[in-house]
Motif scaffolding. Sequence first.
Motif, PDB file in Angstrom:
ATOM      1  N   ARG A  92       0.828  -1.205   0.000  1.00 29.18           N
ATOM      2  CA  ARG A  92       0.000   0.000   0.000  1.00 29.18           C
ATOM      3  C   ARG A  92       0.864   1.257   0.000  1.00 29.18           C
ATOM      4  O   ARG A  92       0.560   2.232  -0.694  1.00 29.18           O
ATOM      5  N   ASP A 110      -5.843   2.146  -2.836  1.00 26.91           N
ATOM      6  CA  ASP A 110      -6.738   1.132  -2.273  1.00 26.91           C
ATOM      7  C   ASP A 110      -7.680   0.574  -3.329  1.00 26.91           C
ATOM      8  O   ASP A 110      -8.002  -0.632  -3.320  1.00 26.91           O
ATOM      9  N   LEU A 113      -5.713  -1.955  -5.373  1.00 31.69           N
ATOM     10  CA  LEU A 113      -5.475  -3.182  -4.615  1.00 31.69           C
ATOM     11  C   LEU A 113      -6.710  -4.066  -4.606  1.00 31.69           C
ATOM     12  O   LEU A 113      -6.608  -5.296  -4.683  1.00 31.69           O
ATOM     13  N   ASP A 114      -7.885  -3.466  -4.504  1.00 30.40           N
ATOM     14  CA  ASP A 114      -9.126  -4.241  -4.571  1.00 30.40           C
ATOM     15  C   ASP A 114      -9.290  -4.893  -5.939  1.00 30.40           C
ATOM     16  O   ASP A 114      -9.705  -6.054  -6.047  1.00 30.40           O
ATOM     17  N   SER A 119      -5.957  -6.839  -1.657  1.00 32.81           N
ATOM     18  CA  SER A 119      -6.413  -6.091  -0.484  1.00 32.81           C
ATOM     19  C   SER A 119      -5.920  -6.716   0.809  1.00 32.81           C
ATOM     20  O   SER A 119      -5.564  -6.007   1.756  1.00 32.81           O
ATOM     21  N   ARG A 122      -2.098  -5.670   1.671  1.00 30.25           N
ATOM     22  CA  ARG A 122      -1.697  -4.269   1.573  1.00 30.25           C
ATOM     23  C   ARG A 122      -0.583  -3.918   2.543  1.00 30.25           C
ATOM     24  O   ARG A 122       0.174  -2.997   2.304  1.00 30.25           O
ATOM     25  N   ALA A 344     -13.574  -6.294  -4.074  1.00 28.11           N
ATOM     26  CA  ALA A 344     -12.868  -6.129  -5.340  1.00 28.11           C
ATOM     27  C   ALA A 344     -13.824  -6.277  -6.513  1.00 28.11           C
ATOM     28  O   ALA A 344     -13.777  -5.498  -7.476  1.00 28.11           O
TER      29      ALA A 344
END
Length: 648
Positions: A92, A110, A113-114, A119, A122, A344
């Motif tokens: 992250r 974020d 990442l999803d 996620s 992170r 996600a």
Amino acid sequence: MLQAIGLTSTRRGDLPLAVDDVTFEARPGEVTVLLGPRGCGGTTALRMMLGLEPGRGITYFRGRQLHRVAHPAREVGVLLGDVPGHPARTVRGQLRMLCAAVGVPASRADDMLDIVGLSALRGQRLGSLSLGMDRRLGVATALLGDPHTLLLDQPSAGLAARDAHWLHGLLRAHADHGGTVLYTTADSREAARQADHVVTLERGRLTADQDAAAFARTRPRPRVSVRTPHAARLAVIVRREARAAQRSVEVVAEPGGRLSVYGADCASVGEAAFRHGVLLHRLAHEEGDCEKADGAEGEGAEGYGADREGVEGTNGPREEGQKTDEGPTATRADVPLPAVTASASAAASATVSAPRAGDGARPLVALPVGRSAVGGHTGGKAAAPVPQRRARRGPMRPVRYELRRMAGVPSTAVTLAVGLIASVAGAVLLARFQGVPLTTALAAWPEVLPLPPAALAAGLLGALSFGDEYRHPALCTGRGIVPRRVGLLLAKLLVTAGAAVLTATAAALADFGALRLVYGAEAVTVPGNWPVLVATWTALCVGCGWAGLLAAGVFRVTAAGVAAVLAVPVVVAPLMQWAFVGRSVRSLGGLPGRLRELLWPRWPFDTDTALLAVARTTAQPVGAAMVLSLAVLTCAYLLTGRRRGARW
């Protein structure tokens, strides 16, 4: 539309050209593959398109060369090998730092990442990621700016079948929403299955430029795949029997005890092995049309990663030191997409369904960032004329980028902690000796040390500002961003000065508090000239930080920055004393008063004291040496930046 015209690499000695007059197009809405074995010039061609390799030729990204694109990271997303970044930085933290460089909101990290299914990781360090997770992070990095064009070098190399299938699905989705995708591969079956357009390279030259249907009909050849511990012996046997039978058979040896036999069938190869007592671990017929197979394994139904195991991918065996993917493998081409979190999936669905204002198509899997349609997708239509603007080659938000870069690694906190502990310990020990001035004890600066611990810590933090930038390049030049920019330099100077002031203040307060605690308030009193002492002390720490920063920027290594900091009192100061030794015939006395009369008749009286303190500080050996070193390093930084082609 991506157009590469006449790409020709620079000749190196007597070696053949890595890329020789390569011209092709990658159209929007299609996946284009540069196909060829290792050493064919595909990687070099990508680097030439991005301006990372010298040579001739022109590359247009929707009618503009890359150095004419105002925001390169919003036009081209790049993935060349592993994700560049400090191994101690979190997933992250890496993306949030690059968000400041690209100029998108930090929340974008974020969201990405999803979308790529990271996620849950992170907070994971970059150095601990498996190959599959590293590749997902690389895709997230490439998509941060919501680019129109994606350039990837061997993206599926070494991946498990599930991760490879996910990756190709994402690239296909990007193309379906109007983006341009270009990547290299050495697997002809993968090219025929995944690409819309295949450009074949061989020894640096273009040998074929076909659509996927024509490529699947003409280029791949059926073969018999054999795995045996006696590969060399079996190859000799098959060739000898083919010559005896007057058949045209080609045997290609591959790593891992594998053979690819062209022009034969499983029966003839298996019978030859049986007659000569050769043990076979695998015998399979693999079709060249790359259609999804539904038969048994012996009929080449392995699909992605066929005849590959754990550490091996679709492009051959893993090289030494390459990351491995510990995830599960699959043996069929129709493996479903990997399951990701519900958030996600919801994020991806919401993104695809949300059209962007002013754009003719919806973004792929990237949430809108509020920018204009300059860097958006075209939906396969011709892009509208875009006015030429000066390219932004530095981070869009350099101060925010530098703050996240410095605070995102443990080395910053460790350096500050070690500097403070050493400073407190040195102050307590020095105060025990008779004849040691209180100012020396407060600074923890004995004669045996060239600089106090706090100044050394500030110098190391400054050296890491540029040292880590070149050792672990977060600012990848493939994204059109390089570290040697005035905006980034000013941000680094500002942040380094802030860190140096923080270090100096914390060290002074910690030393003063420790001395009063150990020896009592009566033994340690506040000096009467404490403002001058504080200003001098702070200037020393800031000067050390800047010296380390500039030296590391000039020589591109952290050790050079630390050496420059130590050279100020050890080398430069003695040389200046030697050069100016001797009795002076003229005095600088009264200079502050004359400056006050010259510049401003009503200058406040207290300014005389400040000017006198500055003059006395500069006149000190270390102060004068620091000023001279900073001036020389600044000039060297500017000169080396121009010599290396950095556009200021």
